[in-house]
Motif scaffolding. Structure first.
Motif, PDB file in Angstrom:
ATOM      1  N   GLN A 336       0.838  -1.208   0.000  1.00 28.67           N
ATOM      2  CA  GLN A 336       0.000   0.000   0.000  1.00 28.67           C
ATOM      3  C   GLN A 336       0.870   1.255   0.000  1.00 28.67           C
ATOM      4  O   GLN A 336       0.544   2.253  -0.636  1.00 28.67           O
ATOM      5  CB  GLN A 336      -0.912   0.002   1.230  1.00 28.67           C
ATOM      6  CG  GLN A 336      -2.137  -0.884   1.041  1.00 28.67           C
ATOM      7  CD  GLN A 336      -2.954  -1.013   2.313  1.00 28.67           C
ATOM      8  OE1 GLN A 336      -2.592  -0.464   3.347  1.00 28.67           O
ATOM      9  NE2 GLN A 336      -4.040  -1.756   2.236  1.00 28.67           N
ATOM     10  N   ALA A 337       1.989   1.183   0.762  1.00 32.12           N
ATOM     11  CA  ALA A 337       2.859   2.354   0.860  1.00 32.12           C
ATOM     12  C   ALA A 337       3.527   2.660  -0.476  1.00 32.12           C
ATOM     13  O   ALA A 337       4.008   3.759  -0.689  1.00 32.12           O
ATOM     14  CB  ALA A 337       3.927   2.109   1.922  1.00 32.12           C
ATOM     15  N   LEU A 338       3.561   1.643  -1.357  1.00 32.96           N
ATOM     16  CA  LEU A 338       4.250   1.848  -2.637  1.00 32.96           C
ATOM     17  C   LEU A 338       3.284   2.004  -3.805  1.00 32.96           C
ATOM     18  O   LEU A 338       3.714   2.120  -4.941  1.00 32.96           O
ATOM     19  CB  LEU A 338       5.188   0.657  -2.913  1.00 32.96           C
ATOM     20  CG  LEU A 338       6.387   0.529  -1.971  1.00 32.96           C
ATOM     21  CD1 LEU A 338       7.132  -0.757  -2.230  1.00 32.96           C
ATOM     22  CD2 LEU A 338       7.334   1.715  -2.123  1.00 32.96           C
ATOM     23  N   SER A 339       1.951   1.954  -3.562  1.00 31.60           N
ATOM     24  CA  SER A 339       1.049   2.102  -4.717  1.00 31.60           C
ATOM     25  C   SER A 339       0.142   3.322  -4.588  1.00 31.60           C
ATOM     26  O   SER A 339      -0.127   3.819  -3.497  1.00 31.60           O
ATOM     27  CB  SER A 339       0.217   0.847  -4.954  1.00 31.60           C
ATOM     28  OG  SER A 339      -0.001   0.172  -3.801  1.00 31.60           O
ATOM     29  N   ASP A 340      -0.317   3.732  -5.738  1.00 34.06           N
ATOM     30  CA  ASP A 340      -1.198   4.899  -5.800  1.00 34.06           C
ATOM     31  C   ASP A 340      -2.636   4.444  -5.587  1.00 34.06           C
ATOM     32  O   ASP A 340      -3.089   3.507  -6.247  1.00 34.06           O
ATOM     33  CB  ASP A 340      -1.019   5.560  -7.181  1.00 34.06           C
ATOM     34  CG  ASP A 340      -2.042   6.637  -7.410  1.00 34.06           C
ATOM     35  OD1 ASP A 340      -2.186   7.492  -6.520  1.00 34.06           O
ATOM     36  OD2 ASP A 340      -2.726   6.599  -8.470  1.00 34.06           O
ATOM     37  N   TYR A 341      -3.332   5.085  -4.667  1.00 35.78           N
ATOM     38  CA  TYR A 341      -4.671   4.620  -4.279  1.00 35.78           C
ATOM     39  C   TYR A 341      -5.663   4.697  -5.431  1.00 35.78           C
ATOM     40  O   TYR A 341      -6.586   3.903  -5.528  1.00 35.78           O
ATOM     41  CB  TYR A 341      -5.187   5.449  -3.080  1.00 35.78           C
ATOM     42  CG  TYR A 341      -5.603   6.844  -3.461  1.00 35.78           C
ATOM     43  CD1 TYR A 341      -4.653   7.857  -3.641  1.00 35.78           C
ATOM     44  CD2 TYR A 341      -6.933   7.153  -3.705  1.00 35.78           C
ATOM     45  CE1 TYR A 341      -5.020   9.121  -4.017  1.00 35.78           C
ATOM     46  CE2 TYR A 341      -7.309   8.430  -4.087  1.00 35.78           C
ATOM     47  CZ  TYR A 341      -6.350   9.420  -4.252  1.00 35.78           C
ATOM     48  OH  TYR A 341      -6.712  10.653  -4.647  1.00 35.78           O
ATOM     49  N   LYS A 396      -7.585   7.279 -14.103  1.00 34.06           N
ATOM     50  CA  LYS A 396      -7.630   5.805 -14.043  1.00 34.06           C
ATOM     51  C   LYS A 396      -7.521   5.205 -15.444  1.00 34.06           C
ATOM     52  O   LYS A 396      -6.794   4.230 -15.670  1.00 34.06           O
ATOM     53  CB  LYS A 396      -8.935   5.337 -13.372  1.00 34.06           C
ATOM     54  CG  LYS A 396      -8.878   5.478 -11.839  1.00 34.06           C
ATOM     55  CD  LYS A 396     -10.026   4.762 -11.191  1.00 34.06           C
ATOM     56  CE  LYS A 396     -11.084   5.750 -10.789  1.00 34.06           C
ATOM     57  NZ  LYS A 396     -12.234   5.205 -10.101  1.00 34.06           N
ATOM     58  N   THR A 397      -8.251   5.806 -16.408  1.00 32.42           N
ATOM     59  CA  THR A 397      -8.239   5.287 -17.782  1.00 32.42           C
ATOM     60  C   THR A 397      -6.827   5.353 -18.354  1.00 32.42           C
ATOM     61  O   THR A 397      -6.339   4.395 -18.974  1.00 32.42           O
ATOM     62  CB  THR A 397      -9.215   6.094 -18.662  1.00 32.42           C
ATOM     63  OG1 THR A 397     -10.470   6.142 -18.005  1.00 32.42           O
ATOM     64  CG2 THR A 397      -9.392   5.472 -20.038  1.00 32.42           C
ATOM     65  N   LEU A 398      -6.160   6.490 -18.122  1.00 34.44           N
ATOM     66  CA  LEU A 398      -4.792   6.621 -18.644  1.00 34.44           C
ATOM     67  C   LEU A 398      -3.846   5.666 -17.907  1.00 34.44           C
ATOM     68  O   LEU A 398      -2.921   5.110 -18.511  1.00 34.44           O
ATOM     69  CB  LEU A 398      -4.306   8.061 -18.488  1.00 34.44           C
ATOM     70  CG  LEU A 398      -4.983   9.085 -19.419  1.00 34.44           C
ATOM     71  CD1 LEU A 398      -4.269  10.422 -19.334  1.00 34.44           C
ATOM     72  CD2 LEU A 398      -4.986   8.612 -20.878  1.00 34.44           C
ATOM     73  N   GLY A 399      -4.122   5.444 -16.598  1.00 34.36           N
ATOM     74  CA  GLY A 399      -3.297   4.502 -15.812  1.00 34.36           C
ATOM     75  C   GLY A 399      -3.339   3.122 -16.444  1.00 34.36           C
ATOM     76  O   GLY A 399      -2.302   2.477 -16.630  1.00 34.36           O
ATOM     77  N   ALA A 414       4.632   4.869 -13.218  1.00 29.68           N
ATOM     78  CA  ALA A 414       4.088   5.217 -11.899  1.00 29.68           C
ATOM     79  C   ALA A 414       3.320   6.523 -12.006  1.00 29.68           C
ATOM     80  O   ALA A 414       3.556   7.322 -12.927  1.00 29.68           O
ATOM     81  CB  ALA A 414       5.225   5.356 -10.905  1.00 29.68           C
ATOM     82  N   ARG A 415       2.374   6.686 -11.072  1.00 30.84           N
ATOM     83  CA  ARG A 415       1.726   8.006 -11.000  1.00 30.84           C
ATOM     84  C   ARG A 415       2.499   8.788  -9.935  1.00 30.84           C
ATOM     85  O   ARG A 415       2.536   8.395  -8.773  1.00 30.84           O
ATOM     86  CB  ARG A 415       0.258   7.857 -10.601  1.00 30.84           C
ATOM     87  CG  ARG A 415      -0.455   9.205 -10.600  1.00 30.84           C
ATOM     88  CD  ARG A 415      -1.892   9.086 -10.137  1.00 30.84           C
ATOM     89  NE  ARG A 415      -2.484  10.403  -9.952  1.00 30.84           N
ATOM     90  CZ  ARG A 415      -3.358  10.699  -9.018  1.00 30.84           C
ATOM     91  NH1 ARG A 415      -3.762   9.769  -8.176  1.00 30.84           N
ATOM     92  NH2 ARG A 415      -3.857  11.910  -8.920  1.00 30.84           N
ATOM     93  N   LEU A 416       3.084   9.910 -10.379  1.00 33.61           N
ATOM     94  CA  LEU A 416       3.973  10.633  -9.462  1.00 33.61           C
ATOM     95  C   LEU A 416       3.212  11.630  -8.593  1.00 33.61           C
ATOM     96  O   LEU A 416       3.730  12.148  -7.617  1.00 33.61           O
ATOM     97  CB  LEU A 416       5.053  11.369 -10.258  1.00 33.61           C
ATOM     98  CG  LEU A 416       5.894  10.480 -11.178  1.00 33.61           C
ATOM     99  CD1 LEU A 416       6.996  11.288 -11.853  1.00 33.61           C
ATOM    100  CD2 LEU A 416       6.528   9.339 -10.394  1.00 33.61           C
TER     101      LEU A 416
END
Ligand SMILES: Nc1nc2c(ncn2[C@@H]2O[C@H](COP(=O)(O)OP(=O)(O)OP(=O)(O)O)[C@@H](O)[C@H]2O)c(=O)[nH]1
Length: 510
Positions: A336-341, A396-399, A414-416
């Motif tokens: 969780q600490a390493l991913s974008d919610y 989200k779509t672009l992710g 990654a999403r910065l």
């Protein structure tokens, strides 16, 4: 078997109990009288006292019925009747009752005599009390009816006391152990037969020894001591019933062997023989109970050990489970600490770690590494025109599109933060990076973003930075950031290359 239980089952079981116990006492009295030594008029053993104590221990006060009636039956049917016999029967009854009471008072139990306390209560308490009371009341009766002098009375008292005592010490443990049904459960044929064979063999050997002319003096009391090793060995067997049976066979047998073989035997020597028999029996029973107590203690320790091992195994299992759960939780938290919610892509922290790792690898391999900063154009307008929720949908779509776009296993996206994404392309040179950036740009242009009223499209501005060696993450981000802002400045929806880097590395611009 308890009389009350028997009686509740109906009148026939009660009558059967009555006949069985009265008959037993009758036989015991007859046997006791039959054991008189013809030559010396000495009663060798008096087992009737033991049967009396046993009846009281087993059936409580009801024991009076068979004890009195059994003796009276013998007196009435087997010898010329005298009134004083009734007094003897009554006194013997009271003596047996006192013996049984002493047994319980000192800690005896009716269901198990294999333990030290019941054996001590029986051998040293109940038997002595019964013998003393029976002998003293008998002597009083004789003194009154036969007008005997004091010396004769003293001799009779001593004979009476010791024949009762020997009978009690030998037969009380035997009767209690043999009548306990539990004693016989699971007893093997070998366990039943071996003690009897040993007892019989000891008696045969003893018979030959005391009859040997060379060993004439063995005919006196020490002959019984020859059986001591066998008695000690037998007392160490596990089954109390078999131990008592074999000891009684040896000790009564050796008493008879001695009295039959001995040419001359006086009162003193004979009573010494009786005392030896009683002492050997008592000591062997004590030894036997100590062996059983030791066995029980070992079994209990074993059980406690097993319980402890079980508890430790269970606790270890619980701890292991807790450790696994904690590790899983830690892994989840780490994830969780390493991913974008919002997009589920790795976040800035994960991106930084990955870039540092790749830079180190890059240092060793000498390969070039590309870093792309991708920023959505006019995203504020998207939020303003379509709402914040649609803005989130666009991210989200672009992710999803970016995730599908990168080379799985090597490239990293990654999403910065905000509307900014970062791409890391290992082993990629300038040409490859620009090609990928262009592909990203074109893909974004063509990905429709849904909103409640239909669809719309967004564009991105991309800044590219290349590292060959000895670059830091800050330098790379800085160069990519500058390139990305130049793309914004130059009209958006375009790719710009990091000039600063080109100056450092000396390579050409895009
Ligand atoms: N819906 C949504 N909006 C976000 C999120 N994070 C940042 N934003 C918005 O993104 C917008 C970024 O605006 P700006 O930094 O002005 O840039 P821009 O409008 O994209 O303009 P340029 O970058 O110059 O093309 C702001 O309105 C932020 O509120 C998010 O997670 N969800």
């Amino acid at each position: 078997m308890d009389f009350s239980t028997e009686y509740k089952q109906g009148i026939w079981p009660a009558i059967r109990w009555f006949l069985y116990t009265v008959g037993m006492m009758w036989v015991a009295t007859a046997v006791s009288h039959a054991l008189e030594h013809d030559t010396y008029e000495i009663t060798i053993i008096w087992p009737a006292g033991a049967v009396g104590i046993w009846l009281f221990i087993r059936y409580g006060r009801l024991g009076f019925i068979p004890v009195i009636l059994g003796q009276e039956a013998y007196h009435v049917f087997s010898m010329p009747y005298e009134t004083i016999f009734t007094f003897f029967s009554a006194c013997n009854g009271v003596a047996a009752w006192l013996g049984a009471a002493a047994y319980y008072y000192l800690g005896g139990r009716n269901d198990n005599i294999s333990q030290l306390k019941p054996i001590l209560s029986l051998v040293f308490g109940a038997t002595a009390i019964q013998s003393f009371f029976s002998a003293i009341t008998g002597c009083i009766a004789l003194a009154i009816t036969r007008s005997l002098n004091l010396i004769d009375l003293e001799i009779i008292f001593i004979r009476w006391f010791f024949s009762d005592l020997t009978g009690n010490v030998l037969f009380c443990p035997l009767l209690l152990a043999v009548s306990d049904k539990k004693s016989w459960i699971g007893l093997s044929f070998k366990a039943r037969v071996v003690p009897i064979i040993i007892a019989g063999s000891v008696l045969i050997i003893m018979w030959f020894l005391v009859n040997s002319p060379a060993l004439e003096s063995l005919g006196q009391y020490p002959a019984m001591l020859l059986s001591l090793p066998a008695c000690l060995w037998l007392s160490m067997r596990k089954n109390t019933a078999m131990v008592t049976i074999s000891l009684v066979v040896i000790l009564t047998g050796s008493l008879f062997v001695t009295t039959l073989v001995a040419r001359e035997i006086d009162d003193g020597n004979f009573i010494a023989l009786q005392i030896y028999a009683a002492i050997i029996m008592g000591s062997c029973m004590v030894l036997h109970s100590m062996r059983l107590s030791r066995d029980q203690a070992i079994a209990e320790l074993d059980m406690q050990k097993q319980q402890l091992e079980f508890a430790v195994a269970r606790r270890t299992e619980q701890l292991q489970k807790q450790v696994e759960e904690t590790e899983a939780l830690a892994a989840k938290l780490e994830q969780q600490a390493l991913s974008d919610y919002l997009t589920g892509l790795p976040n800035r922290r994960a991106f930084t770690l990955q870039v540092n790792q790749e830079l180190q690898r890059n240092e060793r391999s000498g390969q070039s590494l590309a870093l792309l900063l991708v920023d959505i154009d006019h995203f504020k307008r998207v939020n303003d025109d379509y709402g914040h929720i649609t803005g989130d949908t666009a991210l989200k779509t672009l992710g999803v599109a970016f995730d599908e776009l990168v080379r799985q296993g090597t490239d990293f996206v990654a999403r910065l933060g905000g509307e900014e994404f970062g791409f890391l392309l290992p082993d990629t040179d300038r040409a490859g990076a620009l090609k990928t950036a262009e592909r990203i740009r074109k893909t974004v242009e063509s990905v429709p973003i849904d909103y409640p009223g239909g669809q719309f499209y967004v564009t991105v501005s991309i800044g590219v930075a290349i590292s060959v060696r000895r670059r830091t993450i800050e330098q790379m981000l800085n160069e990519a950031d500058k390139a990305m802002y130049r793309a914004k400045y130059n009209g958006r929806n375009r790719v710009e290359y990091g000039y600063d880097l080109e100056v450092t590395t000396g390579s050409g611009s895009g």
